[in-house]
Design an enzyme around this catalytic site. Structure first.
Site, PDB file in Angstrom:
ATOM      1  N   GLU A  17       1.284   8.915   6.224  1.00  9.26           N
ATOM      2  CA  GLU A  17      -0.153   9.164   6.199  1.00  9.26           C
ATOM      3  C   GLU A  17      -0.381  10.494   6.897  1.00  9.26           C
ATOM      4  O   GLU A  17      -0.047  10.652   8.061  1.00  9.26           O
ATOM      5  CB  GLU A  17      -0.867   8.022   6.940  1.00  9.26           C
ATOM      6  CG  GLU A  17      -2.343   8.229   7.193  1.00  9.26           C
ATOM      7  CD  GLU A  17      -3.148   8.343   5.905  1.00  9.26           C
ATOM      8  OE1 GLU A  17      -3.201   7.358   5.169  1.00  9.26           O
ATOM      9  OE2 GLU A  17      -3.699   9.431   5.646  1.00  9.26           O
ATOM     10  N   LYS A  42      -9.637  -0.584  -3.571  1.00  5.17           N
ATOM     11  CA  LYS A  42      -9.600  -1.497  -2.432  1.00  5.17           C
ATOM     12  C   LYS A  42     -10.749  -1.144  -1.484  1.00  5.17           C
ATOM     13  O   LYS A  42     -10.979   0.040  -1.285  1.00  5.17           O
ATOM     14  CB  LYS A  42      -8.253  -1.390  -1.688  1.00  5.17           C
ATOM     15  CG  LYS A  42      -7.056  -1.896  -2.491  1.00  5.17           C
ATOM     16  CD  LYS A  42      -5.735  -1.690  -1.741  1.00  5.17           C
ATOM     17  CE  LYS A  42      -5.299  -0.234  -1.760  1.00  5.17           C
ATOM     18  NZ  LYS A  42      -3.974   0.009  -1.131  1.00  5.17           N
ATOM     19  N   ASP A  73       0.875  -1.156   0.000  1.00  8.33           N
ATOM     20  CA  ASP A  73       0.000   0.000   0.000  1.00  8.33           C
ATOM     21  C   ASP A  73       0.923   1.219   0.000  1.00  8.33           C
ATOM     22  O   ASP A  73       2.099   1.112   0.339  1.00  8.33           O
ATOM     23  CB  ASP A  73      -0.881  -0.038   1.251  1.00  8.33           C
ATOM     24  CG  ASP A  73      -1.701   1.219   1.412  1.00  8.33           C
ATOM     25  OD1 ASP A  73      -2.275   1.689   0.412  1.00  8.33           O
ATOM     26  OD2 ASP A  73      -1.758   1.741   2.550  1.00  8.33           O
ATOM     27  N   ARG A  74       0.392   2.379  -0.374  1.00 12.90           N
ATOM     28  CA  ARG A  74       1.271   3.553  -0.424  1.00 12.90           C
ATOM     29  C   ARG A  74       1.152   4.390   0.857  1.00 12.90           C
ATOM     30  O   ARG A  74       2.018   4.324   1.719  1.00 12.90           O
ATOM     31  CB  ARG A  74       0.934   4.397  -1.672  1.00 12.90           C
ATOM     32  CG  ARG A  74       2.062   5.332  -2.089  1.00 12.90           C
ATOM     33  CD  ARG A  74       1.612   6.402  -3.056  1.00 12.90           C
ATOM     34  NE  ARG A  74       0.909   7.473  -2.364  1.00 12.90           N
ATOM     35  CZ  ARG A  74       0.413   8.554  -2.950  1.00 12.90           C
ATOM     36  NH1 ARG A  74       0.525   8.714  -4.265  1.00 12.90           N
ATOM     37  NH2 ARG A  74      -0.203   9.486  -2.243  1.00 12.90           N
ATOM     38  N   ASP A  75       0.057   5.124   0.978  1.00 14.63           N
ATOM     39  CA  ASP A  75      -0.062   6.077   2.093  1.00 14.63           C
ATOM     40  C   ASP A  75      -0.107   5.349   3.444  1.00 14.63           C
ATOM     41  O   ASP A  75      -0.925   4.461   3.660  1.00 14.63           O
ATOM     42  CB  ASP A  75      -1.316   6.934   1.909  1.00 14.63           C
ATOM     43  CG  ASP A  75      -1.280   7.717   0.596  1.00 14.63           C
ATOM     44  OD1 ASP A  75      -0.216   8.257   0.258  1.00 14.63           O
ATOM     45  OD2 ASP A  75      -2.316   7.762  -0.089  1.00 14.63           O
ATOM     46  N   THR A 115      -2.446   1.244  -4.751  1.00 13.93           N
ATOM     47  CA  THR A 115      -2.917   2.381  -3.959  1.00 13.93           C
ATOM     48  C   THR A 115      -4.241   2.962  -4.453  1.00 13.93           C
ATOM     49  O   THR A 115      -4.451   3.109  -5.666  1.00 13.93           O
ATOM     50  CB  THR A 115      -1.809   3.476  -3.918  1.00 13.93           C
ATOM     51  OG1 THR A 115      -2.274   4.596  -3.171  1.00 13.93           O
ATOM     52  CG2 THR A 115      -1.384   3.937  -5.297  1.00 13.93           C
ATOM     53  N   GLN A 130      -6.334   6.119  -4.984  1.00 12.86           N
ATOM     54  CA  GLN A 130      -6.092   7.566  -5.097  1.00 12.86           C
ATOM     55  C   GLN A 130      -7.402   8.249  -5.491  1.00 12.86           C
ATOM     56  O   GLN A 130      -7.527   8.876  -6.560  1.00 12.86           O
ATOM     57  CB  GLN A 130      -4.952   7.845  -6.079  1.00 12.86           C
ATOM     58  CG  GLN A 130      -3.594   7.375  -5.556  1.00 12.86           C
ATOM     59  CD  GLN A 130      -3.198   8.038  -4.237  1.00 12.86           C
ATOM     60  OE1 GLN A 130      -3.472   9.211  -4.002  1.00 12.86           O
ATOM     61  NE2 GLN A 130      -2.561   7.276  -3.344  1.00 12.86           N
TER      62      GLN A 130
HETATM   63 MG   LIG Z   1      -2.731   3.246   3.588  1.00 11.02          MG
END
Ligand SMILES: [Mg+2]
Ligand SMILES: [Zn+2]
Length: 159
Positions: free
Chosen positions: A16, A103, A8-10, A51, A53
């Site tokens: 985050e 997701k 996952d990214r953030d 991710t 977005q």
């Molecule tokens: Mg996340």
């Protein structure tokens, strides 16, 4: 077949911030992020970013800005010899349109699995929310849940 770690990214790779990362200045790569990806590579995993977005769907930033943000991540990785095979993102948000990639849906993972011939049973999704874990489970990938902004690079060696 290959194996992969899906990040996952953030909250996993970058901080985050409790809101969408709308501009490159707000994109802060977490201290252990690149190291963790390097560990994964050293262990023979391909690296992906998966991710949501939805800020694009909400018109908070554009795909062009997202590309600039991801260029920062890719450059930081390249400096350490880390290759991200592909970044998959869902630009949709339910306030504008429903989709099957956001997701907890698993379409982004399934696309990566198919495109790169990855065995889901040998692969991991690292995320900081339940929806990351749901997406992983739906794709047959093992999930590893961390608290936001808490990635520690040693753990991959213990999996
Ligand atoms: Mg996340
Ligand atoms: Zn989508």
């Amino acid at each position: 077949m290959d194996k992969a770690v899906f990040f996952d990214r953030d909250g996993v790779l970058n901080r985050e911030i409790g809101d969408y990362v709308c501009k490159p200045e707000d994109f802060e790569i977490l201290p252990d992020a690149v190291e963790t990806m390097k560990d994964a590579m050293d262990l023979g995993y391909k690296i992906f970013v998966i991710t949501n977005q939805g800020g694009i769907g909400k018109r908070l930033y554009t795909k062009e800005i997202l590309k600039q943000i991801h260029a920062i991540l890719i450059e930081a990785c390249n400096k350490q010899g880390v290759v991200i095979t592909e970044i998959f993102y869902c630009p949709h948000h339910p306030v504008r349109s429903n989709c099957i990639c956001r997701k907890p849906n698993s379409l982004m993972l399934e696309k990566a699995l198919a495109k790169y011939n990855i065995d889901p049973a040998l692969s991991w999704m690292i995320g900081d929310t339940g929806r990351d874990m749901e997406a992983a489970a739906a794709a047959g990938v093992r999930g590893y849940l961390i608290n936001p902004n808490s990635l520690k690079h040693e753990f991959l060696k213990m999996l």
